[in-house]
Design an enzyme around this catalytic site. Structure first.
Site, PDB file in Angstrom:
ATOM      1  CB  ILE A  52     -27.048   9.892  56.854  1.00 51.19           C
ATOM      2  CG1 ILE A  52     -27.176   9.602  55.360  1.00 51.19           C
ATOM      3  CG2 ILE A  52     -26.273   8.797  57.567  1.00 51.19           C
ATOM      4  CD1 ILE A  52     -25.843   9.601  54.609  1.00 51.19           C
ATOM      5  CB  CYS A  53     -29.796   6.249  56.157  1.00 50.77           C
ATOM      6  SG  CYS A  53     -30.476   4.738  55.463  1.00 50.77           S
ATOM      7  CB  ALA A  54     -32.771   4.509  59.547  1.00 50.79           C
TER       8      ALA A  54
END
Length: 194
Positions: free
Chosen positions: A101-103
């Site tokens: 998720i995200c980075a």
């Protein structure tokens, strides 16, 4: 069923701990794992978390899911850790579930598991995903085979719910939705999980 969640300094707390909570509620065993020799790992908002295990003490053959949370510098640190990369590669070779998720997708990119896959990330990390099949920028969550990627903290609960469904089936996900009062949230805030 057993999952591993890797923790490095600066991890995004909601992205790491929401899946831990939801998976455990669904009776999936979860090990939070520090990539250093210290079990206490501070998140991006300086919340200390005591990991269950150290990376040196685990083996990919014991897990059905590998989960990579975002947050900086955690994602960069995980990406640069050869043990994490090898762990992910071994999980992928066995076609086990891998989520980020995200980075976090930058870690999967370095491991080479996004090749020929559709994936997404937090906006601004696209340039670090040079080893993927197709970048998807108009969806919050992308599933492609054994890989799940998502965009950021607001998606953490939905990614966790999808993981529960993929590991234990729709019935387990429905049970969890009821336990967490999702139907009330949908009514009060006028949105749906799917």
């Amino acid at each position: 069923m057993k999952a591993v969640v890797f923790l490095a300094e600066g991890f995004e707390e909601i992205e790491a701990l929401t899946p831990v909570d939801y998976l455990r509620r669904a009776e999936i065993e979860v090990d939070t794992v520090s990539i250093t020799n210290e079990k206490i790992v501070k998140g991006s908002h300086l919340i200390p978390v005591v990991a269950d295990k150290l990376i040196k003490d685990i083996n990919p053959c014991n897990y059905d899911l590998c989960y990579i949370p975002g947050g900086m510098p955690a994602a960069k640190t995980l990406k640069e850790n050869d043990d994490v990369i090898e762990f992910i590669k071994e999980m992928n070779d066995e076609e086990k579930l891998i989520a980020s998720i995200c980075a976090g997708p930058i870690v999967l990119n370095r491991a080479g598991v996004l090749k020929n896959k559709k994936a997404t990330s937090f906006p601004g990390f696209e340039d670090q995903l040079d080893n993927i099949g197709e970048y998807i920028d108009n969806k919050s969550l992308v599933k492609d085979g054994n890989i799940i990627t998502s965009r950021g903290p607001a998606v953490a609960i939905y990614e966790a719910l999808d993981i529960v469904e993929m590991l234990k089936g729709r019935e387990s996900k429905e049970k969890l939705l009821k336990e967490i009062q999702q139907d009330k949230v949908e009514k009060d805030y006028n949105f749906k999980t799917k």
